[in-house]
Write a protein that holds these residues in place. Structure first.
Motif, short mmCIF file in Angstrom:
data_model
loop_
_atom_site.label_atom_id
_atom_site.label_comp_id
_atom_site.label_asym_id
_atom_site.label_seq_id
_atom_site.Cartn_x
_atom_site.Cartn_y
_atom_site.Cartn_z
N PHE A 705 0.86 -1.18 0.00
CA PHE A 705 0.00 0.00 0.00
C PHE A 705 0.90 1.24 0.00
N ALA A 706 0.45 2.27 -0.69
CA ALA A 706 1.26 3.49 -0.75
C ALA A 706 0.36 4.71 -0.77
N ALA A 707 0.87 5.79 -0.16
CA ALA A 707 0.18 7.08 -0.17
C ALA A 707 1.23 8.17 -0.32
N THR A 708 1.02 9.06 -1.26
CA THR A 708 1.92 10.20 -1.44
C THR A 708 1.10 11.49 -1.37
N PHE A 709 1.61 12.44 -0.63
CA PHE A 709 0.95 13.74 -0.51
C PHE A 709 1.96 14.81 -0.89
N ILE A 710 1.52 15.77 -1.70
CA ILE A 710 2.38 16.85 -2.18
C ILE A 710 1.70 18.18 -1.91
N TYR A 711 2.46 19.09 -1.32
CA TYR A 711 1.99 20.47 -1.15
C TYR A 711 3.07 21.40 -1.67
N ALA A 712 2.68 22.39 -2.46
CA ALA A 712 3.64 23.37 -2.98
C ALA A 712 2.99 24.73 -3.04
N GLY A 713 3.77 25.74 -2.71
CA GLY A 713 3.28 27.10 -2.85
C GLY A 713 3.02 27.44 -4.31
N LEU A 755 -3.13 7.58 -3.92
CA LEU A 755 -3.16 6.32 -3.19
C LEU A 755 -3.00 5.15 -4.15
N SER A 756 -2.44 4.05 -3.66
CA SER A 756 -2.32 2.86 -4.49
C SER A 756 -2.28 1.61 -3.62
N ALA A 757 -2.68 0.49 -4.22
CA ALA A 757 -2.59 -0.82 -3.59
C ALA A 757 -2.17 -1.82 -4.66
N THR A 758 -1.17 -2.65 -4.35
CA THR A 758 -0.64 -3.61 -5.31
C THR A 758 -0.62 -4.99 -4.69
N TYR A 759 -1.14 -5.97 -5.42
CA TYR A 759 -1.11 -7.37 -4.98
C TYR A 759 -0.13 -8.11 -5.87
N THR A 760 0.85 -8.78 -5.25
CA THR A 760 1.90 -9.48 -5.98
C THR A 760 1.67 -10.97 -5.95
N PHE A 761 1.72 -11.60 -7.12
CA PHE A 761 1.62 -13.05 -7.20
C PHE A 761 2.89 -13.59 -7.85
N LYS A 762 2.93 -14.88 -8.13
CA LYS A 762 4.19 -15.52 -8.52
C LYS A 762 4.81 -14.90 -9.75
#
Length: 816
Positions: A705-713, A755-762
């Motif tokens: 699972f991943a979450a990235t947040f960006i704030y810029a003036g 946001l993202s979610a990744t399921y890894t298989f063989k």
């Protein structure tokens, strides 16, 4: 069997069993060699590819080496052949390699296991699974492209968008995948792919980069203070190393998303040759259509037919939109001996957009008293854009000895951009009378870079590593900007050559606690006939095992520029030109960098403050042109001055365990001082005062699972504050606009959550990501349009925004 004999046998069995369970360090090894040389290669255990820029340390000493681009390393004066090597490389498990007394310590081949995300939690808990690593040298960031599967994305796992998540690299530019490094512009960052320069780094209006992560093995970004080996840019260096191809068997794979398909194939041919090919192409899926509709800002206006007597026929329009992008990577690696490697690398990426249309104008009957029975005609609207980059390199690398290595490379790169927005009108005035007219704009930019260079590395002792090189480059740039098919607003045919030499020495002092790298780069530039000297110096002091101090200073020159053509009403455009004339001087910068870092096994705290003083800053605008309707001379459109950048980068990274990630903060101020725009300095287009990034990844069993947040003036921009009309001699009127002060306004602050979610298989993975989760309407630029009812006119201001909430699904498959 007697009882004493049975007891003795059981005791022996227990002793042998206990001895087998001992860790390696419990068994005493007697050294047979001292102060020896240890050398070899670091490779990927899965496919036997060499691993560039891996770190090799001698345990319990301060001896350290880094592998070169072909994976070779050398350690001099290793205390004894009982020492243990510790190897680390981003995206791979740390490895331990004990030397064996009496056995050769040269030409070692040490394999590293990839960090896997499909192992159970107990096995993963003791390994590092970093997406990026801040290297031990100043301003350096290292990235393994295959780990991008952990991060949210829009359509593609993008290495340049991942680099934009690092402190010091702006992430608030959805319309450009280029690297705005520490207050610089994308053209001020040198982009190298297997040794050749890539000038076009964007796909699909810049929404993501032109580089396929399946074709890349390693990416290094130097954010400033880089050594004398690199030149021709003012801000940074992004060096990408392509995959060589598996040496352990054939492999194929690919990815499919709502935007594009992406495939690769690799494998050995015999024992000495490996091949890798990768390609991707967009298709008209829902995501591509959304991006196209968002970024295609050209609007077609149907002609108005005046009212009057007679019959008005329906306007007939035919339009077929053709739009796509693609890129192809190929690499062939030949190893005639263990000490030689010959590599051919090729790349081609292109974007194509044809939004043309044909309009049939209606016939209009003027009435019985008219001498003309009917009026009609056609309008042909051409809206064609085509841009891309083609590049290749042929490299021969040889390791002549443990201490001497050479790398000779011949390269070719071609950037091209063609933009045709024109109209051809044909009006039928009568049975025998037809009037034709052409209007619109044509813009062409073509750049050719041909280079040959040789680099050598010589390590005369454990305290010295000397690097030197020679390079010859020939540059050809043509640019043409025309209006109404006849007026050439700007035409350039630039030719130039550069002859470059450099040398630098990496010195290890104070028992290897202090590393100092002095160097100098000399360039003879054919356009000006001058010799440009670039002295540079960097230093890293290891105060304790965890705490480092670092600093750098240096001069940098840039001989080729991507000039921004100011367009207040429709957004700025860029094009490449060769500098060295009075109207377009050679750009220069002086870097001052100082910082410190504190690193433990699981955390990194890093801060770097920097200052850059620039000259030869160029702006191109038509706002001061004295006349419209004739060709212009460069002094009327090019304006030059100086610039300053001041800033600080802060990084806090957690790189150990199921939860990893980093927080980055940048405070920076970029100003330009060009007299034509006023007496006082103004904020540069890329000025972003505050930028905060939070990158978070969490691994649970087979899920990431991943979450990235960006704030810029908000970035600065120039607005239009009014307009006025001038009556011309022929009785018609022309409307002119009045701009505000240069970049005197600011867009609203930029922020978004992905946001993202990744399921890894063989054999692969399936991932879901959501870009801009809360649908923030971030402003791209402001569009100014004058609307008139015939007697009065009004200025309408429209916010053109970036992409809103956008979901995506990616399916990945690998045979091995």
């Amino acid at each position: 069997m007697t009882k004493p004999l049975l007891v003795s046998l059981l005791s022996l069995i227990n002793t042998l069993t206990w001895a087998q369970d001992l860790p390696p360090m419990r068994v005493k090894r007697v050294p047979q060699q001292r102060n020896l040389t240890v050398s070899g290669r670091i490779t990927d255990a899965k496919n036997a590819e060499n691993l560039p820029f891996a770190y090799v340390r001698v345990r319990n000493t301060k001896l350290i080496a880094q592998t070169n681009v072909d994976g070779f390393f050398t350690l001099l004066n290793v205390p004894s052949d009982t020492c243990t090597l510790e190897i680390s490389y981003i995206g791979f498990k740390d490895a331990i390699h004990p030397l064996i007394p009496g056995e050769p310590a040269r030409r070692l081949v040490i394999e590293l296991e990839q960090t896997r995300t499909d192992l159970d939690e107990l096995q993963v808990s003791g390994q590092k699974a970093e997406v990026m690593r801040a290297a031990e040298t100043i301003g350096m960031v290292q990235l393994t492209p295959r780990n991008l599967t952990k991060l949210p994305n829009v359509g593609e796992r993008d290495p340049f968008r991942a680099l934009q998540l690092m402190p010091g690299v702006s992430a608030a530019n959805e319309s450009s995948a280029g690297l705005y490094v520490r207050g610089g512009t994308p053209d001020q960052t040198l982009v190298l792919l297997d040794g050749f320069t890539v000038y076009q780094v964007d796909h699909l209006y810049g929404f993501f980069s032109a580089f396929n992560y399946n074709a890349l093995k390693d990416i290094q970004l130097q954010k400033g203070g880089f050594g004398a080996k690199y030149g021709g840019r003012l801000s940074g260096v992004a060096e990408m190393t392509g995959k060589e191809g598996s040496r352990k068997g054939f492999n194929v794979g690919g990815d499919a998303s709502f935007l594009s398909v992406n495939a690769f194939a690799e494998g050995p041919i015999g024992n000495k040759v490996t091949v890798m090919v990768a390609g991707r192409r967009s298709f008209k899926g829902p995501l591509y259509t959304k991006l196209f509709d968002q970024f295609q800002t050209t609007q077609s206006t149907q002609p108005q037919v005046p009212a009057g007597r007679g019959r008005l026929n329906q306007v007939a329009t035919t339009q077929t939109v053709a739009s796509y992008f693609y890129d192809v990577n190929g690499r062939v690696t030949y190893r005639p001996t263990d000490q030689d490697q010959v590599t051919l690398s090729v790349y081609n990426g292109q974007d194509y957009l044809d939004n043309s249309q044909n309009i049939s104008l209606p016939a209009f009957n003027r009435g019985p008293n008219s001498t003309t029975a009917a009026i009609g005609g056609s309008l042909s609207n051409t809206d064609l854009s085509n841009w891309g980059n083609t590049g290749s390199s042929l490299k021969w690398s040889r390791r002549w000895s443990d201490t001497f290595y050479t790398n000779t490379l011949v390269s070719y790169s071609n950037y091209y951009s063609h933009r045709d927005i024109s109209n051809q009108v044909s009006i039928q005035r009568g049975p025998t009378t037809r009037n034709n007219a052409n209007f619109g704009t044509l813009e062409d930019n073509n750049l050719i870079d041909q280079s040959i260079k040789t680099d050598l590395t010589w390590q005369p002792s454990a305290a010295h590593q000397v690097e030197a090189g020679l390079q010859y480059t020939r540059l050809v740039i043509d640019y043409a900007y025309k209006q109404n098919d006849t007026l050439t607003v700007l035409g350039k045919n630039d030719r130039g050559q550069l002859i470059t030499a450099y040398v630098q020495d990496r010195l290890r002092l104070l028992d290897n606690r202090l590393t100092v790298t002095p160097g100098i780069r000399l360039t003879q530039y054919g356009v000006t006939g001058k010799l440009y000297a670039e002295p540079r110096l960097s230093a890293v002091y290891q105060a304790t095992q965890q705490f480092r101090l670092k600093a750098a200073v240096g001069n940098y020159y840039q001989f080729i520029k991507q000039v921004t053509r100011e367009d207040i009403s429709q957004g700025n455009r860029t094009f490449w030109l060769l500098s060295g004339t009075e109207s377009l001087p050679v750009a220069s910068a002086r870097h001052y960098i100082a910082g410190a870092s504190y690193e433990t096994a699981g955390y990194l705290f890093d801060v770097e403050a920097y200052a850059k003083d620039l000259s030869g800053v160029t702006e191109y605008t038509l706002r001061f042109a004295p006349q419209i309707g004739r060709g212009l001379v460069p002094s009327e459109t090019f304006f030059n001055g100086t610039g300053t950048v001041r800033g600080v980068d802060v990084l806090v990274q957690k790189k150990f365990g199921a939860y990893t990630g980093w927080v980055g903060y940048t405070y920076a101020m970029a100003k330009s001082n060009i007299a034509a725009f006023g007496d006082q300095p103004y904020y540069a287009n890329q000025d972003v005062r505050n930028e905060f990034k939070s990158i978070n990844t969490y691994h649970y069993k087979r899920f990431d699972f991943a979450a990235t947040f960006i704030y810029a003036g908000g970035k600065p921009y120039t607005s239009i504050v009014g307009e006025y009309s001038v009556k011309l001699l022929d009785g018609t009127s022309k409307t002119f606009t009045t701009p505000s002060g240069k970049n005197a306004n600011r867009f609203p602050d930029y922020h978004r959550l992905d946001l993202s979610a990744t399921y890894t298989f063989k054999h692969g993975s399936i991932g879901v990501s959501v870009f801009n989760v809360y649908d923030r309407k971030n402003v791209w630029y402001k569009k100014f349009t004058s609307v008139s009812d015939g007697s009065n006119s009004q200025l309408v201001v429209t916010d053109v925004t970036y992409l809103g909430i956008t979901p995506n699904l990616i399916l990945s498959y690998r045979l091995r």
